[in-house]
Write a protein that holds these residues in place. Structure first.
Motif, PDB file in Angstrom:
ATOM      1  N   ASP A  67       2.881  -9.822  -3.295  1.00 47.63           N
ATOM      2  CA  ASP A  67       2.364  -8.838  -4.079  1.00 47.63           C
ATOM      3  C   ASP A  67       0.691  -8.540  -3.898  1.00 47.63           C
ATOM      4  N   LEU A  68       0.078  -9.800  -4.004  1.00 49.87           N
ATOM      5  CA  LEU A  68      -1.113  -9.776  -3.707  1.00 49.87           C
ATOM      6  C   LEU A  68      -1.543  -9.397  -2.286  1.00 49.87           C
ATOM      7  N   LYS A  69      -0.739  -9.839  -1.344  1.00 45.08           N
ATOM      8  CA  LYS A  69      -1.013  -9.795  -0.004  1.00 45.08           C
ATOM      9  C   LYS A  69      -0.830  -8.253   0.468  1.00 45.08           C
ATOM     10  N   LYS A  70       0.239  -7.759  -0.198  1.00 44.51           N
ATOM     11  CA  LYS A  70       0.396  -6.115   0.115  1.00 44.51           C
ATOM     12  C   LYS A  70      -0.963  -5.397  -0.622  1.00 44.51           C
ATOM     13  N   GLU A  71      -1.392  -5.673  -1.650  1.00 39.17           N
ATOM     14  CA  GLU A  71      -2.600  -5.091  -1.961  1.00 39.17           C
ATOM     15  C   GLU A  71      -3.638  -5.254  -1.437  1.00 39.17           C
ATOM     16  N   ILE A  72      -3.918  -6.635  -0.664  1.00 38.17           N
ATOM     17  CA  ILE A  72      -4.918  -6.822   0.135  1.00 38.17           C
ATOM     18  C   ILE A  72      -4.756  -6.253   1.514  1.00 38.17           C
ATOM     19  N   ASP A  73      -3.659  -6.022   2.117  1.00 32.30           N
ATOM     20  CA  ASP A  73      -3.396  -5.133   3.005  1.00 32.30           C
ATOM     21  C   ASP A  73      -3.652  -3.569   2.984  1.00 32.30           C
ATOM     22  N   GLN A  74      -3.355  -3.135   1.726  1.00 32.85           N
ATOM     23  CA  GLN A  74      -3.641  -1.858   1.441  1.00 32.85           C
ATOM     24  C   GLN A  74      -5.175  -1.541   1.762  1.00 32.85           C
ATOM     25  N   LYS A  75      -5.876  -2.502   1.071  1.00 38.79           N
ATOM     26  CA  LYS A  75      -7.357  -2.447   1.343  1.00 38.79           C
ATOM     27  C   LYS A  75      -7.735  -2.613   2.614  1.00 38.79           C
ATOM     28  N   THR A  76      -7.148  -3.306   3.547  1.00 34.98           N
ATOM     29  CA  THR A  76      -7.352  -3.252   4.959  1.00 34.98           C
ATOM     30  C   THR A  76      -7.383  -2.056   5.621  1.00 34.98           C
ATOM     31  N   THR A  77      -5.958  -1.601   5.020  1.00 38.92           N
ATOM     32  CA  THR A  77      -5.448  -0.071   5.876  1.00 38.92           C
ATOM     33  C   THR A  77      -6.768   0.865   5.541  1.00 38.92           C
ATOM     34  N   GLU A  78      -6.982   1.082   4.298  1.00 36.68           N
ATOM     35  CA  GLU A  78      -7.932   1.841   3.945  1.00 36.68           C
ATOM     36  C   GLU A  78      -9.382   1.808   4.504  1.00 36.68           C
ATOM     37  N   LYS A  79      -9.863   0.219   4.585  1.00 40.93           N
ATOM     38  CA  LYS A  79     -11.076   0.203   5.371  1.00 40.93           C
ATOM     39  C   LYS A  79     -10.883   0.746   6.660  1.00 40.93           C
ATOM     40  N   ILE A  80      -9.948   0.221   7.318  1.00 45.76           N
ATOM     41  CA  ILE A  80      -9.748   0.652   8.752  1.00 45.76           C
ATOM     42  C   ILE A  80      -9.874   2.225   9.017  1.00 45.76           C
ATOM     43  N   ALA A  81      -9.154   2.901   8.096  1.00 47.58           N
ATOM     44  CA  ALA A  81      -8.917   4.390   8.001  1.00 47.58           C
ATOM     45  C   ALA A  81     -10.151   5.227   7.899  1.00 47.58           C
ATOM     46  N   SER A 130       0.151 -14.316   5.700  1.00 44.22           N
ATOM     47  CA  SER A 130       1.344 -13.712   5.353  1.00 44.22           C
ATOM     48  C   SER A 130       2.359 -14.893   5.080  1.00 44.22           C
ATOM     49  N   ASP A 131       2.451 -15.849   6.059  1.00 48.10           N
ATOM     50  CA  ASP A 131       3.431 -17.072   5.964  1.00 48.10           C
ATOM     51  C   ASP A 131       3.099 -18.038   4.852  1.00 48.10           C
ATOM     52  N   GLU A 141      -8.303 -15.849   0.702  1.00 44.34           N
ATOM     53  CA  GLU A 141      -9.860 -15.604   0.299  1.00 44.34           C
ATOM     54  C   GLU A 141     -10.464 -15.066   1.607  1.00 44.34           C
ATOM     55  N   ALA A 142     -10.147 -15.550   2.828  1.00 45.76           N
ATOM     56  CA  ALA A 142     -10.810 -15.057   3.955  1.00 45.76           C
ATOM     57  C   ALA A 142     -10.608 -13.652   4.352  1.00 45.76           C
ATOM     58  N   VAL A 143      -9.449 -13.299   3.918  1.00 42.04           N
ATOM     59  CA  VAL A 143      -9.006 -11.608   4.325  1.00 42.04           C
ATOM     60  C   VAL A 143      -9.718 -10.938   3.406  1.00 42.04           C
ATOM     61  N   ILE A 144      -9.512 -11.181   2.192  1.00 44.93           N
ATOM     62  CA  ILE A 144     -10.427 -10.687   1.123  1.00 44.93           C
ATOM     63  C   ILE A 144     -11.947 -10.253   1.384  1.00 44.93           C
ATOM     64  N   GLN A 145     -12.387 -11.546   1.726  1.00 49.48           N
ATOM     65  CA  GLN A 145     -14.011 -11.593   2.302  1.00 49.48           C
ATOM     66  C   GLN A 145     -14.059 -10.719   3.372  1.00 49.48           C
ATOM     67  N   HIS A 146     -13.281 -10.680   4.517  1.00 50.56           N
ATOM     68  CA  HIS A 146     -13.282  -9.771   5.519  1.00 50.56           C
ATOM     69  C   HIS A 146     -13.469  -8.350   5.136  1.00 50.56           C
ATOM     70  N   GLU A 188      -9.586  -9.238  14.714  1.00 48.62           N
ATOM     71  CA  GLU A 188      -9.539  -9.292  13.397  1.00 48.62           C
ATOM     72  C   GLU A 188      -8.569  -8.092  12.847  1.00 48.62           C
ATOM     73  N   TYR A 189      -8.894  -7.020  13.603  1.00 45.28           N
ATOM     74  CA  TYR A 189      -8.110  -5.676  12.926  1.00 45.28           C
ATOM     75  C   TYR A 189      -6.778  -6.190  12.753  1.00 45.28           C
ATOM     76  N   ASP A 190      -5.832  -6.918  13.724  1.00 50.30           N
ATOM     77  CA  ASP A 190      -4.447  -7.238  13.591  1.00 50.30           C
ATOM     78  C   ASP A 190      -4.480  -8.536  12.755  1.00 50.30           C
ATOM     79  N   LEU A 191      -5.316  -9.406  12.955  1.00 50.40           N
ATOM     80  CA  LEU A 191      -5.575 -10.811  12.044  1.00 50.40           C
ATOM     81  C   LEU A 191      -5.405 -10.633  10.557  1.00 50.40           C
TER      82      LEU A 191
END
Length: 189
Positions: A170-184, A159-160, A133-138, A150-153
């Protein structure tokens, strides 16, 4: 539970509405601890079908109470929180719930112990949701609210905690994809 005790507990819990977290909302204000707790409880409710063998009622209870100690200590961001901070928060929380009438005293004590030990699937799921939830909120907050670490965090936090579940991975991968898109998107601007 008598009505006076009930109201005393709610008065303490109300502080979670006032205590803010490091996270920001999409509207540009600090998120409260209560909002975070509510949303991880909602996440658990929405995942019932994904975890049919887990006592989701227990997970929801864990989510709702997990940060009650922060009514006394406030929130400390994960990248600043030390072991002694967690121990102090637990000590205050256990002391407070020891004043609760039975069976709530026993239930909250047992839940907190189970959450801290993280041996059961219920406790593992609660903790994964807490981190996710913290990652989603960010990701929902404006990237200008992020501090450099936080860019790496965003990619490593939680993840662990998802390793025990293919759905959570799978959810974490989806969240990571959203993070990648946001940074890009930010890098293009």
């Amino acid at each position: 539970m008598n009505t006076a005790t009930f109201l005393e507990i709610l008065t303490v819990a109300e502080k979670l509405k006032c205590n803010t977290r490091h996270s920001w909302t999409s509207s540009g204000r600090h998120e409260s601890v209560a909002e975070h707790s509510w949303r991880i409880a909602l996440m658990a409710l929405l995942m019932r079908d994904e975890f049919p063998d887990i006592d989701m009622d227990k997970v929801i209870r864990m989510c709702l109470i997990h940060d009650l100690g922060e009514a006394f200590t406030g929130d400390i961001p994960t990248f600043e929180k030390k072991e002694e901070d967690s121990e102090k928060e637990d000590e205050i929380f256990f002391k407070w719930i020891s004043t609760f009438p039975a069976p709530y005293r026993d239930e909250f004590t047992d839940l907190l112990k189970e959450m801290n030990e993280r041996q059961t699937d219920e406790a593992k799921l609660y903790k994964a949701l807490d981190n996710l939830e913290a990652v989603i909120q960010h990701n929902e907050a404006d990237i200008s609210t992020w501090i450099p670490l936080e860019y790496d965090l965003q990619f490593t936090y939680g993840s662990d905690k998802v390793e025990f579940s293919s759905y959570l991975k799978d959810l974490k991968k989806e969240i990571d994809q959203k993070t990648t898109e946001k940074i890009a998107q930010t890098n293009k601007a």
